[in-house]
Structure formats: structure tokens, C-alpha cells
Scaffold this motif. Structure first.
Motif, PDB file in Angstrom:
ATOM      1  N   GLY A 342       0.883  -1.335  -0.084  1.00  0.00           N
ATOM      2  CA  GLY A 342      -0.141  -0.094   0.107  1.00  0.00           C
ATOM      3  C   GLY A 342       0.963   1.221   0.005  1.00  0.00           C
ATOM      4  N   PRO A 343       1.812   1.387   1.011  1.00  0.00           N
ATOM      5  CA  PRO A 343       2.683   2.608   1.076  1.00  0.00           C
ATOM      6  C   PRO A 343       3.552   2.673  -0.055  1.00  0.00           C
ATOM      7  N   ASP A 344       4.116   1.551  -0.576  1.00  0.00           N
ATOM      8  CA  ASP A 344       5.155   1.443  -1.614  1.00  0.00           C
ATOM      9  C   ASP A 344       4.457   0.699  -2.982  1.00  0.00           C
ATOM     10  N   ARG A 345       3.439   1.415  -3.544  1.00  0.00           N
ATOM     11  CA  ARG A 345       2.480   0.967  -4.604  1.00  0.00           C
ATOM     12  C   ARG A 345       2.952   0.689  -6.143  1.00  0.00           C
ATOM     13  N   GLY A 346       3.921   1.671  -6.277  1.00  0.00           N
ATOM     14  CA  GLY A 346       4.715   1.539  -7.560  1.00  0.00           C
ATOM     15  C   GLY A 346       3.769   2.509  -8.545  1.00  0.00           C
ATOM     16  N   ASN A 347       3.051   3.397  -8.097  1.00  0.00           N
ATOM     17  CA  ASN A 347       2.147   4.025  -8.840  1.00  0.00           C
ATOM     18  C   ASN A 347       2.159   5.410  -8.223  1.00  0.00           C
ATOM     19  N   GLU A 348       2.687   6.426  -9.054  1.00  0.00           N
ATOM     20  CA  GLU A 348       2.883   7.972  -8.343  1.00  0.00           C
ATOM     21  C   GLU A 348       1.765   8.724  -8.467  1.00  0.00           C
ATOM     22  N   GLY A 363       5.835   5.833 -11.858  1.00  0.00           N
ATOM     23  CA  GLY A 363       5.130   5.789 -13.322  1.00  0.00           C
ATOM     24  C   GLY A 363       3.459   5.451 -12.778  1.00  0.00           C
ATOM     25  N   TYR A 364       2.727   5.542 -13.892  1.00  0.00           N
ATOM     26  CA  TYR A 364       1.296   5.553 -13.620  1.00  0.00           C
ATOM     27  C   TYR A 364       0.578   4.798 -14.614  1.00  0.00           C
ATOM     28  N   VAL A 365       0.918   4.094 -15.286  1.00  0.00           N
ATOM     29  CA  VAL A 365       0.406   3.112 -16.299  1.00  0.00           C
ATOM     30  C   VAL A 365      -0.485   1.881 -15.856  1.00  0.00           C
ATOM     31  N   ARG A 366       0.294   1.388 -15.094  1.00  0.00           N
ATOM     32  CA  ARG A 366      -0.188   0.045 -14.392  1.00  0.00           C
ATOM     33  C   ARG A 366      -0.704   0.618 -12.948  1.00  0.00           C
ATOM     34  N   ASP A 367      -1.606  -0.465 -12.471  1.00  0.00           N
ATOM     35  CA  ASP A 367      -2.423   0.034 -11.223  1.00  0.00           C
ATOM     36  C   ASP A 367      -1.108  -0.051 -10.065  1.00  0.00           C
ATOM     37  N   TRP A 368      -0.137  -1.015 -10.146  1.00  0.00           N
ATOM     38  CA  TRP A 368       1.120  -1.146  -9.277  1.00  0.00           C
ATOM     39  C   TRP A 368       2.033  -1.645 -10.137  1.00  0.00           C
TER      40      TRP A 368
END
Length: 760
Positions: A342-348, A363-368
Motif C-alpha cells: 500500500g505505501p510502496d505501490r509503484g504508482n505515483e 510511473g502511472y500506466v499500471r495500477d501497481w
């Protein structure tokens, strides 16, 4: 150690002959043709495990051409210049959905893969004298198809609770044809390089793999050993038996990869990675804390039990075949795994309803799990012979040092970046080399700023601006991981910034003091691995990794953040017990009563001492330390026994909260920080707090200078579980053979067993 560039041809020939003699020793040992006992009897090794100080053998012996060391030939570069090839991104592996068939994990029918089960397929194989042909190793026609040992002790713990939802199939094999580390370099011959390929029958890829995992989604990673069945077909070094260690996730011992359960060509091993958050049996047991979570793939979170302060991020996996770890990892048996939460989601960009996403650069293309702006960097040093082939050398059994620095298996590449924030996950994947990196603008030879956010995959409570560390990364030992954020918005398209290694080695014992920026950029003749090893080039647009066909531009908005607080501090408390564990070199250590688990390795120079008593060496059948009860807090002090060697000490399975270094406050980047590798300079000490739980079985602690590890600087510890699994008892020691596995009853040393004596 390396001969000068301008050395005479005669001295170069002398150094080449000496290296060839050493490589013959490496080859004979790797193929089991000789033992160290025989080498000592022949006068090629001393009783300390060191190479005899002979001209024509030892690179530190006096040269025939003067009172200088013989030296080692430098690797040929075949005209290759730095920063003339793009840096390859790690090979992202695609997850395979698994289905539950009567509590067996089933791959898609089209793959033709056997189901994965709690008990190994070896259990069925060993249940009858005439096993079903489908259970027999198809390559050799003997032994089982699965290398995981049979029986309850190697069954996957808490199988139903952490039933795997997705799977991966990897092969360890000889590298693909025309594998090169630079376009100018020579293609590697078969079996000089062994790497991971994607799929059952795949050849090894030229770039290491990357697995993206998330909390709440357990994994099944099936690894096939597709190496040659003939030990002699190893390109001169490496053992064709493998055991994969996930460094350093929270997993049962049967999936830790370091309990002597190596497996042979033609077999697979099913590793179940639980994505279990530590302390799940004691903290947040009802899974109500949003920060203890994993992305659900639809913009939300799946809560998990456990302590969110122990979330992990940057990890890796590598071979751990006892006595051959260094050679096998050096040949390419390594990859990386990123854990997302949750905190380190990989979606900025995503602000989910609980507002716990830190929105770090990604990045932001993927949900995570976006990696457009979240980049794995695997640093390693390599050596090449005069024909351009990878080789593994021995330096007085103290370490292996290459003179060619690579990033993601590529020699000195460049990487294009936009003028915005990026996260980099830096792994030192070298066998013995320590590194110290600085971000430098080569045009004016000045250091640039960065932000330090994580150490060994664990967030710091608060980020550290690099000006608090002299704008240099701390010394990074083998297996240590540092996560940093670099803000390239301070630069403009056309600018170049380099990562520069400032740390010089003369031997495998330890690193020297760092050199200046000017010296590093110029190059250090005594150690060619000093200098710039990666160049960032600021550009106006790049292609997306997460969505092929998408162009990312400098004009795009940067929504990423580096919050002032990343996590919360784990408190230091009064321990139930204290232990002192010393790592040192001994004049002579004979490993007794351990065959076949120590393979007749009688001359082992490195030892481990527990609480000041009995010396211990690498012996898979000896328990040096017993953890009698999960959940008890212990304080461990690890000690370097001196002698001028540096040791990066790694603890499997759990992390420790760093309390003291040399009796005082640790440096800022590790003070009260969770780690799993601690660099120990000569006569140095580190004290950390550790709390074991959730799983049980046999684990190890060892020096991650893997040459030291292979020569006895390793101890086995046993964790007694309370989860209802068989690990409530002491695990037997597996002794793998091509025909199956037998077991030995391990010895338990009294000084490591608090049930027998009191440690303080």
C-alpha cells in the motif's frame, strides 16, 4: 593486483601463465577432480587455505622481473569504450495465473507443467521401489523429477493459508548464443555463462530477470535446472547443482534455498514465496491497518496481517549451493524481485481511499508496479581472459575481484532519463568487491545531489539528503541494496551525469580508502574497476517500459513525491537473550565428522565463534545456534575477529534493527534501520535487535563475500516454529544425490542452544 597497462610483454606472459595455473585449480575443484587436502599435500595450498606464495601461481608472489607482485592480466576490452551501449532493463517476468485443484496449484493446461503441491513430488517417487515413469528425472533417467526433498520437513509451511495465486517458470541454463557484455566484446562460449531463462526449456537470457510481487499474492516460482548433467561441461568453473535463495524475504526454510537442498540437472524445485508480512501472528492480526496491505489491481488495497513497519521492497535471488555459491552467482545465477505494498505501490499518481500511498517515483500506466521511473541497477565486477571469455579466479581464498564493472550485465552503459525524479534500486551483486558510488557531473567534476530512502529493501523513517553524507553513497558491500531518488529536473536535455565508483581494492581482503573524484574519473591504474560505470543522459522523451508504444516526454507533469516521513520507527526493547557471534580467520580449521555434507573440504580457513566458545565452520549438518521460541526479542552482536579482512555479514529470513556500531551510534544511513547485511571492517562490531517468527526450519548466517562463505564462513541456525508444522522439531539435514535424498541427524552445539545453557 592487476599489472600496469605499460607492463612488458614478458611480464604479461608471466602473469598469464600464473593465471592459467590458478584456473586449472579452480576447474579441478569445481569438477570434483581434486580435494583441498590433495592441493595442500602437493604444496599448492597452505594449511590456512591460501595459495602458496610461488611465482607462476600466486599473483602476489614476487615477479621474475623485479620486486613487484606477479600481478593479474587485465581484461581485454576489444576497443570498447564506456557509455557506447544502452543499459538493458532487467527482464520483467510475466505472472501465470494458478488455479486451486484440491489444494494443488495448477498451471494452465497448455503449459504441460505438473501441479505444485504442499509435499514434493519426490515424496511419491520415494514411496515405492518402482516409481511411475512420470516421476523420474527425464534428463538422466534416474532420481525424481522434483529436487525438493521428500517428506514433511520440506513441505511448504502454511500451504493453505498462503496458497500461491500466481506462478513463474524459470530455467537455469547455459546462456543464449552470441551473449556479449558489450557489442565489441567476444561472444561467450557455451557454459561460460549460466543465467535464467523464462520457461521450462529456455536458454539463459543475457540480462537478469525481474519479478514484480505484491503483498497478499503468494507466488510459486518453479526453477528448472537445465544445466549440463556432466560436471566437466562448466566452462572451467561453477557447479551444475543449484539452490536458489530469495534474499531476503519472509519465507519458510524449505523455500529459503540455503538448507543444503540443492538439485540436479533435469529436475525442478518449487519455491513458494508467501509474501507474508513479518509479525503477522502478533501484530495487526485482524488485518485492519491500511499500511499493512498490497495493491488489489483495481485501485484499492488488500489488507494483510502483520507490522507495516517491516514492509520490504528491493530484494534479489541468487544461487546458494554450499561451497560453490561464488562461482555459480558469478556465472549469472541471479535476479531481482520488487515487493509492492500500500505505501510502496509503484504508482505515483494514485491516491486510494486510505491515502497511504507514498507516491514515490515509478510511473502511472499500471495500477501497481510501474517501472518507467523506478529502475533496478545490478552492479557487478567481471574478469575476462585474453580470448574475452568470463573466468573466475582465486585470490588467496580471500575473494574474487574483477576489473570490468557492469550494470545489469552490461559493461559501462548509458541510460536515458527525463528531467524529473527517478527512483533507483542499487544492488551490489559482486562476489567480493565493495563499492562506493557518487553522482558526478563529468563536465565540471562536481558531485550532484540525491536522496537516500531505503537500505536493504527497508524504508528509512525519514529520507536522507545526500549533503548529510558528503554527497556520496555509503560503502556498499556485496548483497547490500540502497534505494535512492535522483531529481534530474535540475538538469536540462543534453546534460550527462555519471555514477562513479570511488573505492579501490588491492586484494580481496578489503577495500582501500576512497579516491578523489578527479582520480576516479581519470582512472586508477592499480584497480581498473575504479571510475565511472554508468552514465545518465538527460533527454526530452523516452519510450515507456510499462506500456509499449507510449512516449513519455519532458513536458509531462511529475506527480511523484519524496515524503518527509516514509515509515515509523520500531522501538528497541529489553531482549530475552543476547548473543555474540564472531567471524574470523583461523590458522587451521579441519572440518570433522561432516561428510558428505562438507564434501571432504578439510582445509577451511574461515570460522565462526558463538559466545566466545567452540569454533564452527561451514557444515550443513551442524546447528550452531538455536532459536527456541518464535516472537522472543534477541540482541545479537556480530564481531569481526580481525586480521585485516572486511566481512559483509548476512542474516537469512529476518531483518535486524541496527542499534550500535563499534559500541556507539551507527551512521545516519543505518541508525535504527532494518537491515539484513552489515559490513564489518576489521575488529568491528555491530549490534542489532531481531525477532523471529511465522515459519521454522534451518536457516543460515554468513559472510556475503561469497568466496569467504564457500570456505566456511557460515553457520546454520534452527528456528523452532509454533505454527503446527513439523518444524516444531529439529530439521534433518538433506544429502542430495542424483538418485534421491537421504537425511542425517544434525549435531546441535551446546553454546548455541539456550535450552542447555544461558547466553548473556
Amino acid at each position: 593486483m592487476y599489472i600496469p597497462k605499460d607492463a612488458s610483454r614478458a611480464r604479461q606472459r608471466e602473469a598469464e601463465r600464473a593465471r592459467e595455473n590458478r584456473l586449472e585449480i579452480v576447474k579441478a575443484l569445481s569438477q570434483g577432480q581434486v580435494s583441498r587436502r590433495e592441493l595442500v599435500a602437493w604444496g599448492l595450498l597452505t594449511f590456512t587455505g591460501a595459495l602458496a606464495m610461488k611465482n607462476g601461481l600466486n599473483m602476489f608472489a614476487r615477479s621474475a622481473f623485479g620486486a613487484v607482485p606477479t600481478g593479474t592480466p587485465r581484461s581485454p576490452l576489444f576497443g570498447a569504450k564506456k557509455f557506447t551501449q544502452r543499459m538493458p532493463r532487467l527482464e520483467t517476468q510475466q505472472p501465470i495465473p494458478l488455479t486451486n485443484e484440491n489444494w494443488e496449484a495448477s498451471f494452465p493446461l497448455s503449459m504441460g507443467e505438473p501441479n505444485a503441491r504442499k509435499l514434493s513430488w519426490h515424496t511419491d517417487f520415494s514411496a515405492t521401489n518402482n516409481p511411475d515413469p512420470s516421476l523420474v528425472n527425464p534428463l538422466t533417467g534416474r532420481g525424481p523429477i522434483e529436487g525438493r526433498p521428500p517428506g514433511d520437513f520440506f513441505a511448504h509451511q502454511r500451504w493453505r493459508e498462503y496458497f500461491p495465486k500466481v506462478g513463474y517458470v524459470l530455467s537455469m541454463a547455459d546462456a543464449q548464443d552470441n551473449t556479449k557484455f558489450h557489442p565489441n566484446f567476444q561472444a561467450q562460449k557455451p557454459n561460460k555463462v549460466w543465467t535464467f531463462g523464462s520457461g521450462h526449456h529456455a536458454r539463459g537470457a543475457p540480462t537478469p530477470p525481474l519479478i514484480r510481487a505484491r503483498y497478499s499474492e503468494p507466488l510459486l516460482v518453479r526453477i528448472y535446472n537445465n544445466l549440463p548433467k556432466d560436471r566437466a561441461l562448466n566452462g572451467g568453473f561453477g557447479r551444475n547443482e543449484i539452490s536458489t535463495h530469495f534474499h531476503n524475504a519472509h519465507n519458510g526454510a524449505e523455500s529459503d534455498g540455503a538448507c543444503n537442498a540443492f538439485h540436479f540437472p533435469g529436475t525442478f524445485y518449487d519455491y513458494r514465496y508467501s509474501t507474508t508480512l513479518a509479525r503477522r501472528d502478533r501484530i495487526n492480526t485482524q488485518a485492519t491497518e491500511p499500511r499493512a496491505s498490497g495493491p488489489d489491481g483495481s485501485g484499492g488495497l488488500t489488507f494483510v496481517p502483520g507490522d507495516f513497519r517491516e514492509l520490504q521492497g528491493t530484494m534479489w535471488f541468487h544461487d546458494h549451493r554450499f561451497f560453490f555459491t561464488a562461482e555459480n552467482v558469478y556465472k549469472g545465477n541471479a535476479g531481482m524481485i520488487n515487493y509492492y505494498s500500500g505505501p510502496d505501490r509503484g504508482n505515483e499518481q494514485l491516491d486510494e481511499r486510505y491515502n497511504c500511498n507514498l507516491r514515490l517515483p515509478s510511473g502511472y500506466v499500471r495500477d501497481w508496479g510501474n517501472v518507467d521511473f523506478d529502475v533496478n541497477l545490478m552492479f557487478s565486477d567481471m574478469s575476462f581472459d585474453r580470448d574475452g571469455q568470463l573466468y573466475f579466479d582465486i585470490f588467496d581464498m580471500l575473494g574474487h575481484l574483477g576489473d570490468v564493472m557492469a550494470v545489469n550485465f552490461a559493461y559501462a552503459p548509458f541510460f536515458e532519463v527525463l528531467p524529473r525524479k527517478y527512483r533507483f534500486r542499487l544492488l551490489n551483486a559482486s562476489m567480493s568487491r565493495f563499492i562506493k558510488l557518487a553522482l558526478v557531473t563529468p563536465a565540471d567534476k562536481k558531485k550532484a545531489r540525491f536522496t537516500f530512502i531505503a537500505n536493504d529493501g527497508n524504508f528509512l523513517v525519514r529520507p536522507i539528503d545526500s549533503n548529510q553524507m558528503n554527497d556520496e553513497l555509503p560503502i556498499q558491500g556485496p548483497a547490500e541494496r540502497y534505494d535512492i531518488v535522483i531529481d534530474f529536473s535540475r538538469f536540462k536535455p543534453g546534460d550527462k551525469i555519471q555514477l562513479v565508483n570511488l573505492l579501490m581494492h588491492k586484494t580481496g581482503e578489503k577495500a582501500d580508502d576512497p579516491v578523489s573524484i578527479a582520480t576516479a574519473l581519470k582512472g586508477e591504474d592499480k584497480d581498473p574497476a575504479v571510475g565511472a560505470c554508468l552514465e545518465f543522459r538527460v533527454v526530452s522523451e523516452v519510450a515507456s517500459v510499462d506500456q509499449p508504444g507510449l512516449t513519455l516526454r519532458a513536458t509531462d507533469r511529475d506527480d511523484s513525491k519524496v515524503p518527509s516521513t516514509l515509515t515509523e520507527q520500531i522501538p528497541v526493547v529489553t531482549p530475552v537473550r543476547k548473543r555474540t557471534i564472531e567471524f574470523k580467520k583461523d590458522a587451521l580449521n579441519r572440518a570433522k565428522n561432516c561428510n558428505p555434507s562438507c564434501e571432504d573440504k578439510e582445509f577451511l580457513p574461515w570460522v565462526v565463534r558463538i559466545n566466545g566458545e567452540t569454533q564452527n565452520s561451514l557444515n550443513a549438518n551442524r546447528i550452531s545456534l538455536l532459536i527456541p521460541k518464535p516472537g522472543e526479542v534477541e540482541h545479537w552482536t556480530i564481531v569481526n575477529g580481525g586480521g585485516g579482512w572486511d566481512h559483509p555479514i548476512h542474516l537469512h529470513f529476518e531483518e535486524g534493527v541496527t542499534i550500535k556500531r563499534n559500541g556507539g551510534t551507527p551512521p545516519i544511513h543505518e541508525n535504527l534501520v532494518r537491515k539484513d547485511v552489515w559490513r564489518l571492517p576489521g575488529n568491528g562490531t555491530v549490534t542489532f535487535q531481531v525477532q523471529f517468527g511465522e515459519f521454522g526450519g534451518a536457516y543460515v548466517q554468513h559472510c556475503h563475500n561469497t568466496v569467504h562463505e564457500d570456505f566456511a564462513m557460515l553457520m546454520r541456525y534452527q528456528l523452532i516454529s509454533d505454527n503446527g508444522e513439523p518444524q516444531l522439531a529439529i530439521s534433518p539435514t538433506p544429502i542430495p544425490t542424483e538418485d534421491g535424498v537421504t537425511f542425517m541427524t544434525p549435531e546441535i552445539l551446546p553454546e548455541g542452544d539456550p535450552r542447555r545453557r544461558t547466553s548473556s
